[in-house]
Design a protein around this motif. Structure first.
Motif, PDB file in Angstrom:
ATOM      1  N   LYS A   1     -14.999  -8.296   6.055  1.00 19.93           N
ATOM      2  CA  LYS A   1     -16.271  -8.856   5.624  1.00 19.93           C
ATOM      3  C   LYS A   1     -16.276 -10.369   5.826  1.00 19.93           C
ATOM      4  O   LYS A   1     -15.439 -11.066   5.274  1.00 19.93           O
ATOM      5  CB  LYS A   1     -16.498  -8.516   4.155  1.00 19.93           C
ATOM      6  N   SER A   2     -17.217 -10.884   6.609  1.00 21.73           N
ATOM      7  CA  SER A   2     -17.359 -12.329   6.793  1.00 21.73           C
ATOM      8  C   SER A   2     -18.065 -12.911   5.579  1.00 21.73           C
ATOM      9  O   SER A   2     -19.068 -12.351   5.099  1.00 21.73           O
ATOM     10  CB  SER A   2     -18.165 -12.641   8.048  1.00 21.73           C
ATOM     11  N   ILE A   3     -17.538 -14.032   5.090  1.00 23.86           N
ATOM     12  CA  ILE A   3     -18.126 -14.672   3.911  1.00 23.86           C
ATOM     13  C   ILE A   3     -18.272 -16.169   4.149  1.00 23.86           C
ATOM     14  O   ILE A   3     -17.646 -16.740   5.025  1.00 23.86           O
ATOM     15  CB  ILE A   3     -17.270 -14.417   2.649  1.00 23.86           C
ATOM     16  N   ASP A   4     -19.104 -16.788   3.318  1.00 20.99           N
ATOM     17  CA  ASP A   4     -19.270 -18.241   3.388  1.00 20.99           C
ATOM     18  C   ASP A   4     -18.414 -18.892   2.297  1.00 20.99           C
ATOM     19  O   ASP A   4     -17.760 -18.202   1.507  1.00 20.99           O
ATOM     20  CB  ASP A   4     -20.744 -18.623   3.258  1.00 20.99           C
ATOM     21  N   GLY A   5     -18.440 -20.198   2.257  1.00 21.60           N
ATOM     22  CA  GLY A   5     -17.618 -20.941   1.316  1.00 21.60           C
ATOM     23  C   GLY A   5     -17.940 -20.669  -0.139  1.00 21.60           C
ATOM     24  O   GLY A   5     -17.034 -20.581  -0.977  1.00 21.60           O
ATOM     25  N   ASP A   6     -19.225 -20.534  -0.459  1.00 20.19           N
ATOM     26  CA  ASP A   6     -19.603 -20.266  -1.850  1.00 20.19           C
ATOM     27  C   ASP A   6     -19.094 -18.904  -2.308  1.00 20.19           C
ATOM     28  O   ASP A   6     -18.587 -18.757  -3.426  1.00 20.19           O
ATOM     29  CB  ASP A   6     -21.129 -20.330  -2.004  1.00 20.19           C
ATOM     30  N   THR A   7     -19.206 -17.906  -1.437  1.00 18.82           N
ATOM     31  CA  THR A   7     -18.723 -16.569  -1.772  1.00 18.82           C
ATOM     32  C   THR A   7     -17.206 -16.575  -1.915  1.00 18.82           C
ATOM     33  O   THR A   7     -16.653 -15.938  -2.818  1.00 18.82           O
ATOM     34  CB  THR A   7     -19.156 -15.552  -0.696  1.00 18.82           C
ATOM     35  N   ALA A   8     -16.524 -17.306  -1.035  1.00 20.41           N
ATOM     36  CA  ALA A   8     -15.066 -17.407  -1.119  1.00 20.41           C
ATOM     37  C   ALA A   8     -14.645 -18.015  -2.452  1.00 20.41           C
ATOM     38  O   ALA A   8     -13.714 -17.518  -3.107  1.00 20.41           O
ATOM     39  CB  ALA A   8     -14.519 -18.246   0.041  1.00 20.41           C
ATOM     40  N   LYS A   9     -15.335 -19.052  -2.875  1.00 21.18           N
ATOM     41  CA  LYS A   9     -15.002 -19.702  -4.146  1.00 21.18           C
ATOM     42  C   LYS A   9     -15.233 -18.746  -5.316  1.00 21.18           C
ATOM     43  O   LYS A   9     -14.409 -18.649  -6.227  1.00 21.18           O
ATOM     44  CB  LYS A   9     -15.827 -20.974  -4.318  1.00 21.18           C
ATOM     45  N   ALA A  10     -16.326 -17.999  -5.281  1.00 15.95           N
ATOM     46  CA  ALA A  10     -16.614 -17.038  -6.346  1.00 15.95           C
ATOM     47  C   ALA A  10     -15.558 -15.930  -6.379  1.00 15.95           C
ATOM     48  O   ALA A  10     -15.092 -15.533  -7.459  1.00 15.95           O
ATOM     49  CB  ALA A  10     -18.013 -16.445  -6.159  1.00 15.95           C
TER      50      ALA A  10
ATOM     51  N   TYR B   1      -4.141  -2.712   3.907  1.00 17.06           N
ATOM     52  CA  TYR B   1      -4.953  -3.531   3.004  1.00 17.06           C
ATOM     53  C   TYR B   1      -6.423  -3.234   3.287  1.00 17.06           C
ATOM     54  O   TYR B   1      -6.825  -3.133   4.446  1.00 17.06           O
ATOM     55  CB  TYR B   1      -4.648  -5.017   3.186  1.00 17.06           C
ATOM     56  N   SER B   2      -7.213  -3.079   2.231  1.00 18.13           N
ATOM     57  CA  SER B   2      -8.573  -2.585   2.435  1.00 18.13           C
ATOM     58  C   SER B   2      -9.681  -3.518   1.975  1.00 18.13           C
ATOM     59  O   SER B   2     -10.853  -3.246   2.226  1.00 18.13           O
ATOM     60  CB  SER B   2      -8.737  -1.242   1.713  1.00 18.13           C
ATOM     61  N   ASN B   3      -9.340  -4.607   1.326  1.00 18.78           N
ATOM     62  CA  ASN B   3     -10.362  -5.488   0.770  1.00 18.78           C
ATOM     63  C   ASN B   3     -10.178  -6.893   1.347  1.00 18.78           C
ATOM     64  O   ASN B   3      -9.825  -7.835   0.644  1.00 18.78           O
ATOM     65  CB  ASN B   3     -10.249  -5.490  -0.759  1.00 18.78           C
ATOM     66  N   VAL B   4     -10.420  -7.006   2.664  1.00 22.59           N
ATOM     67  CA  VAL B   4     -10.114  -8.223   3.418  1.00 22.59           C
ATOM     68  C   VAL B   4     -11.402  -8.988   3.725  1.00 22.59           C
ATOM     69  O   VAL B   4     -12.362  -8.400   4.226  1.00 22.59           O
ATOM     70  CB  VAL B   4      -9.371  -7.865   4.724  1.00 22.59           C
ATOM     71  N   TYR B   5     -11.381 -10.287   3.435  1.00 22.70           N
ATOM     72  CA  TYR B   5     -12.536 -11.151   3.662  1.00 22.70           C
ATOM     73  C   TYR B   5     -12.196 -12.236   4.674  1.00 22.70           C
ATOM     74  O   TYR B   5     -11.123 -12.833   4.608  1.00 22.70           O
ATOM     75  CB  TYR B   5     -12.983 -11.804   2.353  1.00 22.70           C
ATOM     76  N   HIS B   6     -13.125 -12.503   5.568  1.00 23.38           N
ATOM     77  CA  HIS B   6     -12.953 -13.489   6.634  1.00 23.38           C
ATOM     78  C   HIS B   6     -13.748 -14.749   6.293  1.00 23.38           C
ATOM     79  O   HIS B   6     -14.959 -14.797   6.487  1.00 23.38           O
ATOM     80  CB  HIS B   6     -13.445 -12.896   7.960  1.00 23.38           C
ATOM     81  N   LEU B   7     -13.054 -15.761   5.758  1.00 25.32           N
ATOM     82  CA  LEU B   7     -13.695 -17.070   5.605  1.00 25.32           C
ATOM     83  C   LEU B   7     -13.724 -17.743   6.966  1.00 25.32           C
ATOM     84  O   LEU B   7     -14.678 -18.420   7.314  1.00 25.32           O
ATOM     85  CB  LEU B   7     -12.951 -17.930   4.577  1.00 25.32           C
ATOM     86  N   GLY B   8     -12.681 -17.496   7.753  1.00 20.72           N
ATOM     87  CA  GLY B   8     -12.631 -18.053   9.111  1.00 20.72           C
ATOM     88  C   GLY B   8     -12.078 -19.457   9.103  1.00 20.72           C
ATOM     89  O   GLY B   8     -10.882 -19.661   8.989  1.00 20.72           O
ATOM     90  N   SER B   9     -12.945 -20.424   9.186  1.00 19.52           N
ATOM     91  CA  SER B   9     -12.546 -21.820   9.288  1.00 19.52           C
ATOM     92  C   SER B   9     -12.436 -22.480   7.915  1.00 19.52           C
ATOM     93  O   SER B   9     -13.291 -22.277   7.050  1.00 19.52           O
ATOM     94  CB  SER B   9     -13.565 -22.579  10.131  1.00 19.52           C
ATOM     95  N   ILE B  10     -11.418 -23.305   7.759  1.00 21.19           N
ATOM     96  CA  ILE B  10     -11.240 -24.072   6.527  1.00 21.19           C
ATOM     97  C   ILE B  10     -12.452 -24.967   6.265  1.00 21.19           C
ATOM     98  O   ILE B  10     -12.758 -25.289   5.126  1.00 21.19           O
ATOM     99  CB  ILE B  10      -9.927 -24.888   6.572  1.00 21.19           C
ATOM    100  N   SER B  11     -13.167 -25.334   7.317  1.00 18.86           N
ATOM    101  CA  SER B  11     -14.332 -26.212   7.161  1.00 18.86           C
ATOM    102  C   SER B  11     -15.475 -25.543   6.389  1.00 18.86           C
ATOM    103  O   SER B  11     -16.373 -26.228   5.909  1.00 18.86           O
ATOM    104  CB  SER B  11     -14.835 -26.677   8.523  1.00 18.86           C
ATOM    105  N   LYS B  12     -15.436 -24.233   6.230  1.00 14.72           N
ATOM    106  CA  LYS B  12     -16.466 -23.525   5.465  1.00 14.72           C
ATOM    107  C   LYS B  12     -16.261 -23.622   3.964  1.00 14.72           C
ATOM    108  O   LYS B  12     -17.155 -23.293   3.196  1.00 14.72           O
ATOM    109  CB  LYS B  12     -16.516 -22.047   5.863  1.00 14.72           C
TER     110      LYS B  12
END
Length: 122
Positions: A27-36, A105-116
């Motif tokens: 699942k691709s996520i943004d910075g706000d979702t990653a923080k949450a 592993y089944s619950n993997v999130y893609h923040l991608g770049s540290i800049s996000k």
């Protein structure tokens, strides 16, 4: 003009191939979702080299450079625990995420770049 059209077509084709090759269960996520997610107990994994990690990383993240054996003792024991992965641009993160999926592993999130990331780095 002709070359512009060819370039645009190549970009579109590249994007379609990229989307088709990306595993559907990452699942691709943004910075706000990653923080949450992090605030809810998710593990954040930085897959850059140790020197990149030391030069600045997301607070609370763990460093497991891409290519390291998985499972790694720093990863959660439960394979359904949420894991957020990032690197400099996102390509190493995607490679690591595929390895995580291969290991179950089944619950993997893609923040991608540290800049996000929305917040300070350590």
């Amino acid at each position: 003009m002709k070359y512009g059209f060819v370039l645009l077509a190549l970009i579109i084709i590249g994007y379609i191939v990229y989307k088709a090759m990306r595993p559907k269960n990452i699942k691709s996520i943004d910075g706000d979702t990653a923080k949450a997610l992090y605030n809810s107990g998710a593990t954040i994994v930085d897959v850059r080299t140790q020197s990149e990690y030391k030069s600045g990383h997301i607070p609370g993240s763990i460093n497991i450079p891409v290519g390291s054996p998985i499972p790694d003792p720093k990863l959660p024991g439960k394979k359904d625990a949420p894991i957020i992965v990032y690197c400099r641009s996102g390509s190493r993160a995607l490679a690591f995420e595929k390895a995580l999926l291969k290991e179950g592993y089944s619950n993997v999130y893609h923040l991608g770049s540290i800049s996000k990331w929305k917040g300070d780095l350590k």
